[in-house]
Motif scaffolding. Sequence first.
Motif, PDB file in Angstrom:
ATOM      1  N   ASP A   1      22.766 -14.232  13.379  1.00 54.53           N
ATOM      2  CA  ASP A   1      22.458 -13.603  14.661  1.00 54.53           C
ATOM      3  C   ASP A   1      22.237 -14.679  15.726  1.00 54.53           C
ATOM      4  O   ASP A   1      21.151 -14.786  16.302  1.00 54.53           O
ATOM      5  CB  ASP A   1      21.217 -12.701  14.519  1.00 54.53           C
ATOM      6  CG  ASP A   1      20.847 -12.032  15.838  1.00 54.53           C
ATOM      7  OD1 ASP A   1      21.703 -11.974  16.746  1.00 54.53           O
ATOM      8  OD2 ASP A   1      19.685 -11.577  15.973  1.00 54.53           O
TER       9      ASP A   1
ATOM     10  N   ASP B   1      10.139 -13.546  20.745  1.00 59.77           N
ATOM     11  CA  ASP B   1      11.191 -12.586  20.419  1.00 59.77           C
ATOM     12  C   ASP B   1      10.577 -11.305  19.832  1.00 59.77           C
ATOM     13  O   ASP B   1       9.656 -11.371  19.011  1.00 59.77           O
ATOM     14  CB  ASP B   1      12.099 -13.249  19.369  1.00 59.77           C
ATOM     15  CG  ASP B   1      13.394 -12.501  19.133  1.00 59.77           C
ATOM     16  OD1 ASP B   1      14.188 -12.391  20.072  1.00 59.77           O
ATOM     17  OD2 ASP B   1      13.615 -12.028  17.999  1.00 59.77           O
TER      18      ASP B   1
ATOM     19  N   HIS C   1      21.307 -13.660  27.218  1.00 58.05           N
ATOM     20  CA  HIS C   1      22.334 -13.779  26.181  1.00 58.05           C
ATOM     21  C   HIS C   1      22.594 -12.454  25.461  1.00 58.05           C
ATOM     22  O   HIS C   1      23.375 -12.421  24.524  1.00 58.05           O
ATOM     23  CB  HIS C   1      21.895 -14.843  25.167  1.00 58.05           C
ATOM     24  CG  HIS C   1      20.633 -14.456  24.453  1.00 58.05           C
ATOM     25  ND1 HIS C   1      19.423 -14.285  25.109  1.00 58.05           N
ATOM     26  CD2 HIS C   1      20.395 -14.155  23.157  1.00 58.05           C
ATOM     27  CE1 HIS C   1      18.513 -13.909  24.240  1.00 58.05           C
ATOM     28  NE2 HIS C   1      19.061 -13.815  23.049  1.00 58.05           N
ATOM     29  N   ASP C   2      21.918 -11.397  25.867  1.00 56.66           N
ATOM     30  CA  ASP C   2      22.072 -10.097  25.194  1.00 56.66           C
ATOM     31  C   ASP C   2      22.810  -9.059  26.037  1.00 56.66           C
ATOM     32  O   ASP C   2      23.104  -7.973  25.527  1.00 56.66           O
ATOM     33  CB  ASP C   2      20.690  -9.530  24.833  1.00 56.66           C
ATOM     34  CG  ASP C   2      20.006 -10.296  23.716  1.00 56.66           C
ATOM     35  OD1 ASP C   2      20.713 -10.882  22.871  1.00 56.66           O
ATOM     36  OD2 ASP C   2      18.760 -10.317  23.689  1.00 56.66           O
TER      37      ASP C   2
ATOM     38  N   ARG D   1      27.917  -9.340  21.923  1.00 61.09           N
ATOM     39  CA  ARG D   1      27.332 -10.100  23.024  1.00 61.09           C
ATOM     40  C   ARG D   1      27.966 -11.469  23.253  1.00 61.09           C
ATOM     41  O   ARG D   1      27.406 -12.310  23.951  1.00 61.09           O
ATOM     42  CB  ARG D   1      25.826 -10.266  22.746  1.00 61.09           C
ATOM     43  CG  ARG D   1      25.101  -8.943  22.612  1.00 61.09           C
ATOM     44  CD  ARG D   1      23.740  -9.090  21.970  1.00 61.09           C
ATOM     45  NE  ARG D   1      23.856  -9.495  20.569  1.00 61.09           N
ATOM     46  CZ  ARG D   1      22.830  -9.714  19.748  1.00 61.09           C
ATOM     47  NH1 ARG D   1      21.602  -9.570  20.200  1.00 61.09           N
ATOM     48  NH2 ARG D   1      23.026 -10.075  18.498  1.00 61.09           N
TER      49      ARG D   1
HETATM   50  C1  NOJ Z   1      16.177 -10.421  20.775  1.00 58.37           C
HETATM   51  C2  NOJ Z   1      17.115 -11.550  21.020  1.00 58.37           C
HETATM   52  O1  NOJ Z   1      17.201 -11.782  22.400  1.00 58.37           O
HETATM   53  C3  NOJ Z   1      18.431 -11.144  20.402  1.00 58.37           C
HETATM   54  O2  NOJ Z   1      19.455 -12.039  20.740  1.00 58.37           O
HETATM   55  C4  NOJ Z   1      18.264 -11.032  18.916  1.00 58.37           C
HETATM   56  O3  NOJ Z   1      19.449 -10.537  18.353  1.00 58.37           O
HETATM   57  C5  NOJ Z   1      17.117 -10.089  18.557  1.00 58.37           C
HETATM   58  N1  NOJ Z   1      15.954 -10.280  19.370  1.00 58.37           N
HETATM   59  C6  NOJ Z   1      16.702 -10.276  17.129  1.00 58.37           C
HETATM   60  O4  NOJ Z   1      16.039 -11.501  16.962  1.00 58.37           O
END
Ligand code: NOJ
Length: 585
Positions: free
Chosen positions: A65, A207, A330-331, A427
């Motif tokens: 991830d 996070d 980044h999301d 993403r």
């Molecule tokens: C939020 C982060 O910004 C995202 O990129 C990630 O996939 C999830 N939390 C899980 O850690």
Amino acid sequence: MTDNNLRDDWWKQAVVYQVYPRSFKDSDGDGLGDIAGVTEKIPYLKALGVDAIWLSPFYPSALADGGYDIIDYRNVDPRLGTMKDFDDMEKAAHRSGIKIVVDIVPNHTSNEHVWFKQALADGRGSAARERYIFKEGSGPNGEFPPNDWGSLFGGPAWERVDDGQWYLHIFAKEQPDLNWNNPEVHEEFKKTLRFWADHGADGFRVDVAHGLAKKLDGASMKDLSRWTVHDSLCHDGTHPLWDRAQVHDIYREWRQVFNEYTPHRFAVGEAWVVPEHQYLYASPDELGQVFNFEFAKANWDSSAMRTAITEGLKAAERSGSTPTWVMSNHDVPRHASRYGLPQVPSQAHHQLAKDWLLRDGTSYYEDRDLGTKRARAAIMMEAALPGSVYVYQGEELGLFEVANIPWDRLEDPTPFKTRYNFTDKGRDGCRVPLPWDNADMPRAATWDASFGAGASFGFSPKTKADGTVSAEAHLPQPLWFKDFAVNAEDDDSGSMLNLYRRCLELRAQMLTPTQLSTIDWLDLGSQVIAYARKASDDSGFQQIVSVTNFGNEPVELPKGKVLLSSQTLPQDGTIPQDVTVWIAR
Ligand code: NOJ
């Protein structure tokens, strides 16, 4: 100007630049951005006018991830460098007056973390399993998951291990959730916070901050089916996963650690909770700040933007903190693209952007000129607000989402491993390596003429230390990046980069940093967002006014000196549609 290094509360009104390390700058030619690449670009960041860099995870990771699956919380991924590289970067940043914020991922580890490996090896009932959330399955032989929860990345939220137990993973199955009811987990994270603070980190981005305090024992276990994992915004404190009152005990504990340091460390929480609860995370005895994602969620619409600002200010005032403003990260798809797509109400817009991505950017027309115009107006509307501005790498270049990355080049797990199953493109479109220099121009790749192969717009050096040619950038860069490379924008006084530089410079010079989360709204009609702030004492002015016109009727330019405008203004004393102007008076 106040010396940034001496101001303990610098983070309350900072410009924080988010680095997604694997895609920022590659220093050694392996096609992956790295820590030494960040050091190399500190002069660039200084000239841009940022106060701090937040680095998304750069720790050892199996990359299930994008680095948010961490194998070792107190180290640097060898592909990204060494601890010495981190220390060098930290020193270089601090010498330039730039602070460092590191990402803390406390909800889950990687399944390759030593704790998880031990949990598998030690088996049922072991102390090692108590660090995670292992349960027996349902069904006569426990062959079904404990409940029907789906992970946020799709598929079931439970994975079965060899001896028949199941573990919870709210995200990918490679990201097992930690058990925050276990004191050992608390101690481990305090150790990690101190480790990075000792290595010079000034703050932390937390996070999934709303997800740690789970209640999955006894009676609550029977209750599991009342909720879905997706209900994080619709709760009254009784959801077994999200936004439970007990999560605040954790942050009060962390605050003790932050306050061991001078100046006190701060943290900013990623908490997807109802707006009325956000302030709790941001309070001074907890993290200090919380992300307000309302700009990232809103489309280009005056009423959605006004609500975003009002809610952001209100929440900050309630917590005694200052607000935060985020348009991209980044999301989410890059905002220069979002603003150039057809505008429908915000909720539907999110869906529209997803659909557009799914169809490789073909299902809707992306009006790039319009997107750029609005993104220019947006940064000015945002940057004059009180609080902290979070800038995502590449937004200062006006980059668009790369919507047509070939599917077989995608890295994000969400399109593949998930319930979306090819119904979500993920993403990666906002995570493509940055273009630094278009003299280093790739050739059109044979597999898809719209992307480059070979060179990487200066993202990687031409050769590695041993003289061999550098590897290709880990995600393909489109050829249109040539117009957005830093060297091209440097030379263009009308570029997005030069607008960001000027805007951030004026923000630092003309506006008084304030502990207050208030602005004076000016009423110039429903299609206009206009507000005033007190000008800094040495600016020679009383007020700075920001006016953004969303409507197609020109708006009369308020009296005063025009400091900056997002487009050249017409001679008739008006502000056209999709333009922001700053006026000093
Ligand atoms: C939020 C982060 O910004 C995202 O990129 C990630 O996939 C999830 N939390 C899980 O850690």
